[in-house]
Scaffold this motif. Structure first.
Motif, mmCIF file in Angstrom:
data_model
loop_
_atom_site.group_PDB
_atom_site.id
_atom_site.type_symbol
_atom_site.label_atom_id
_atom_site.label_comp_id
_atom_site.label_asym_id
_atom_site.label_seq_id
_atom_site.Cartn_x
_atom_site.Cartn_y
_atom_site.Cartn_z
ATOM 1 N N ASP A 132 24.817 39.486 -1.489
ATOM 2 C CA ASP A 132 23.415 38.946 -1.600
ATOM 3 C C ASP A 132 23.693 36.935 -1.848
ATOM 4 O O ASP A 132 22.979 36.837 -1.342
ATOM 5 N N GLU A 133 24.165 37.123 -2.479
ATOM 6 C CA GLU A 133 24.346 35.912 -2.937
ATOM 7 C C GLU A 133 25.465 35.181 -1.451
ATOM 8 O O GLU A 133 25.042 34.243 -1.889
ATOM 9 N N ARG A 134 26.074 35.371 -1.053
ATOM 10 C CA ARG A 134 26.394 35.239 0.247
ATOM 11 C C ARG A 134 24.732 34.662 1.172
ATOM 12 O O ARG A 134 25.498 34.081 1.576
ATOM 13 N N ARG A 135 24.460 35.926 1.365
ATOM 14 C CA ARG A 135 23.109 35.561 2.343
ATOM 15 C C ARG A 135 22.524 34.083 1.268
ATOM 16 O O ARG A 135 21.793 33.099 2.499
ATOM 17 N N ARG A 136 22.539 33.899 0.010
ATOM 18 C CA ARG A 136 21.679 32.918 -0.621
ATOM 19 C C ARG A 136 22.089 31.994 0.407
ATOM 20 O O ARG A 136 21.910 30.758 -0.350
ATOM 21 N N THR A 137 23.296 31.728 -0.298
ATOM 22 C CA THR A 137 24.121 30.238 0.166
ATOM 23 C C THR A 137 23.960 29.705 1.686
ATOM 24 O O THR A 137 24.458 29.085 1.803
ATOM 25 N N THR A 176 20.258 20.517 25.215
ATOM 26 C CA THR A 176 19.702 20.009 23.881
ATOM 27 C C THR A 176 19.817 21.321 22.712
ATOM 28 O O THR A 176 20.447 20.421 21.986
ATOM 29 N N VAL A 177 19.256 21.951 23.610
ATOM 30 C CA VAL A 177 19.649 23.314 22.496
ATOM 31 C C VAL A 177 20.862 23.613 21.542
ATOM 32 O O VAL A 177 20.858 24.096 20.932
ATOM 33 N N LYS A 178 21.985 23.638 22.705
ATOM 34 C CA LYS A 178 23.392 23.741 22.945
ATOM 35 C C LYS A 178 23.859 22.744 21.923
ATOM 36 O O LYS A 178 24.622 23.366 21.183
ATOM 37 N N SER A 179 23.774 21.757 21.987
ATOM 38 C CA SER A 179 23.701 20.496 20.804
ATOM 39 C C SER A 179 23.566 20.649 20.063
ATOM 40 O O SER A 179 24.473 20.674 18.701
ATOM 41 N N ARG A 180 22.674 20.791 19.488
ATOM 42 C CA ARG A 180 22.089 21.145 18.433
ATOM 43 C C ARG A 180 22.300 22.355 17.866
ATOM 44 O O ARG A 180 22.853 22.402 16.297
ATOM 45 N N CYS A 181 22.341 23.038 18.060
ATOM 46 C CA CYS A 181 23.806 24.416 17.771
ATOM 47 C C CYS A 181 25.023 24.368 17.191
ATOM 48 O O CYS A 181 25.270 24.449 16.442
ATOM 49 N N SER A 182 25.107 23.411 18.196
ATOM 50 C CA SER A 182 26.523 23.588 17.931
ATOM 51 C C SER A 182 26.985 22.454 16.364
ATOM 52 O O SER A 182 28.225 22.481 15.443
ATOM 53 N N ARG A 183 26.085 21.279 16.614
ATOM 54 C CA ARG A 183 26.035 20.996 15.559
ATOM 55 C C ARG A 183 25.540 21.551 14.504
ATOM 56 O O ARG A 183 26.637 20.869 12.836
ATOM 57 N N GLY A 184 24.897 21.923 14.739
ATOM 58 C CA GLY A 184 24.373 22.700 12.962
ATOM 59 C C GLY A 184 25.655 23.610 12.616
ATOM 60 O O GLY A 184 25.786 23.629 11.414
ATOM 61 N N ARG A 185 25.510 23.916 13.239
ATOM 62 C CA ARG A 185 26.727 25.561 12.858
ATOM 63 C C ARG A 185 27.828 24.857 12.598
ATOM 64 O O ARG A 185 28.515 25.158 11.536
ATOM 65 N N ALA A 186 28.604 23.884 12.929
ATOM 66 C CA ALA A 186 29.406 22.696 12.956
ATOM 67 C C ALA A 186 29.177 22.267 11.062
ATOM 68 O O ALA A 186 30.415 22.569 10.462
ATOM 69 N N ARG A 187 27.824 21.550 10.666
ATOM 70 C CA ARG A 187 27.771 21.200 9.816
ATOM 71 C C ARG A 187 27.985 21.441 8.331
ATOM 72 O O ARG A 187 28.059 22.344 7.390
ATOM 73 N N LEU A 188 27.341 22.888 9.147
ATOM 74 C CA LEU A 188 27.300 24.860 7.788
ATOM 75 C C LEU A 188 28.540 24.713 7.880
ATOM 76 O O LEU A 188 28.674 25.498 6.788
ATOM 77 N N ALA A 189 29.537 24.856 8.473
ATOM 78 C CA ALA A 189 30.774 25.404 8.538
ATOM 79 C C ALA A 189 31.478 24.397 7.778
ATOM 80 O O ALA A 189 32.325 25.239 6.423
ATOM 81 N N GLY A 190 31.180 23.372 7.428
ATOM 82 C CA GLY A 190 31.474 22.609 5.941
ATOM 83 C C GLY A 190 31.222 22.726 5.122
ATOM 84 O O GLY A 190 32.064 22.299 4.168
ATOM 85 N N LEU A 191 29.727 22.758 5.403
ATOM 86 C CA LEU A 191 29.218 22.786 3.560
ATOM 87 C C LEU A 191 29.043 24.789 3.512
ATOM 88 O O LEU A 191 29.547 24.873 1.864
ATOM 89 N N LEU A 192 29.897 25.835 3.796
ATOM 90 C CA LEU A 192 29.716 27.374 3.101
ATOM 91 C C LEU A 192 30.932 27.056 3.024
ATOM 92 O O LEU A 192 31.567 28.599 2.602
ATOM 93 N N THR A 193 32.313 27.125 3.907
ATOM 94 C CA THR A 193 33.711 27.269 4.028
ATOM 95 C C THR A 193 34.278 27.823 2.713
ATOM 96 O O THR A 193 34.705 28.895 1.828
ATOM 97 N N ALA A 198 34.813 31.541 -1.594
ATOM 98 C CA ALA A 198 35.470 31.612 -3.867
ATOM 99 C C ALA A 198 34.292 32.373 -3.661
ATOM 100 O O ALA A 198 35.035 33.495 -4.716
ATOM 101 N N LEU A 199 33.130 33.446 -2.935
ATOM 102 C CA LEU A 199 32.114 34.182 -2.756
ATOM 103 C C LEU A 199 33.038 35.850 -2.652
ATOM 104 O O LEU A 199 33.426 36.674 -2.949
ATOM 105 N N ASP A 200 34.275 35.378 -1.401
ATOM 106 C CA ASP A 200 34.822 36.470 -0.965
ATOM 107 C C ASP A 200 35.858 36.814 -2.210
ATOM 108 O O ASP A 200 36.709 38.279 -2.305
ATOM 109 N N ALA A 201 36.447 35.521 -3.513
ATOM 110 C CA ALA A 201 37.921 36.212 -3.969
ATOM 111 C C ALA A 201 36.426 36.615 -6.064
ATOM 112 O O ALA A 201 37.545 35.889 -6.626
#
Length: 238
Positions: A132-137, A176-193, A198-201
């Motif tokens: 649940d915490e992972r999903r909220r994050t 454009t959709v592909k580019s937006r998704c790619s940039r969004g995923r990259a930004r999320l990866a930086g925020l979430l890694t 930490a949640l996995d541990a």
């Protein structure tokens, strides 16, 4: 569904009937697509109150502009375009940036692309808490993205629409959709890694799937999970 509008009545026929003055046709059409329109509005806006406003704006616009439908896309694609644009207009006007609490409705429903990777029955309480915490994050991080990137990720990765359909919904090129998704995923990866690691541990000892299973980029495009329970909270049709 009214006797004059059976299950065999197509979306296009309902829209045309509405334009011709049928007082019930638009309500039947909205009822067919209510779940997914609400889910998209909810994830795009980030909370039920703003989602209800965005969905209401979109439905009013669709109700009034039905006569302008050109038939160059599916009716459901057109409806999503109108609702998403209404939500984005609200986000841009209000400069919303991840300040609102996440709706409990999102967490409770597995069916509308809810990011859940295992059912409650398969998890012990500690694992469920971490999941649940992972999903909220993940959802909280999603709200920090620029509106266009967020809309693309919601439609492609969370709702499972094909890139071509999303391009029509957002009125832009597939690239454009592909580019937006790619940039969004990259930004999320930086925020979430780090956060997901930490949640996995987690000291409770619960084990969860890796960050890549958090719900973005895993569902084949165009293959959303069907809805099982109606969402709570969307406004009635105009």
């Amino acid at each position: 569904m009214t006797p004059s509008h059976s299950a065999d009545t197509s979306d296009l026929e309902l829209l045309r009937a509405h334009v011709d003055g049928d007082p019930e046709a638009f309500g039947v059409l909205f009822g067919r697509h209510r779940d997914r329109l609400w889910a998209v509005a909810l994830r795009t806006m980030g909370n039920p109150e703003d989602a209800a406003d965005g969905l209401q704006d979109g439905l009013i616009a669709a109700f009034r502009r039905a006569g302008s439908f050109r038939g160059d896309a599916a009716v459901t694609t057109w409806l999503h375009r109108v609702v998403v644009n209404a939500c984005l207009d609200r986000l841009r006007a209000a400069k919303v940036r991840a300040a609102d609490p996440l709706p409990d409705d999102l967490d409770e429903r597995e069916s509308r692309g809810s990011l859940r990777t295992a059912t409650a029955a398969s998890l012990d309480p500690a694992e469920l808490s971490v999941a649940d915490e992972r999903r909220r994050t993940v959802l909280a991080a999603l709200q920090t993205l620029p509106e266009e990137q967020r809309a693309a990720l919601v439609l492609v990765d969370m709702e499972g629409y094909a890139m071509a359909d999303v391009a029509q919904m957002l009125d832009c090129a597939v690239g454009t959709v592909k580019s937006r998704c790619s940039r969004g995923r990259a930004r999320l990866a930086g925020l979430l890694t780090d956060r997901l690691a930490a949640l996995d541990a987690d000291p409770t000892g619960g084990t969860t799937s890796g960050p890549g299973d958090a719900g973005l980029g895993n569902r084949p495009a165009g293959r959303p999970v069907p809805s099982q329970d109606p969402p709570r909270g969307p406004p009635a049709s105009p």
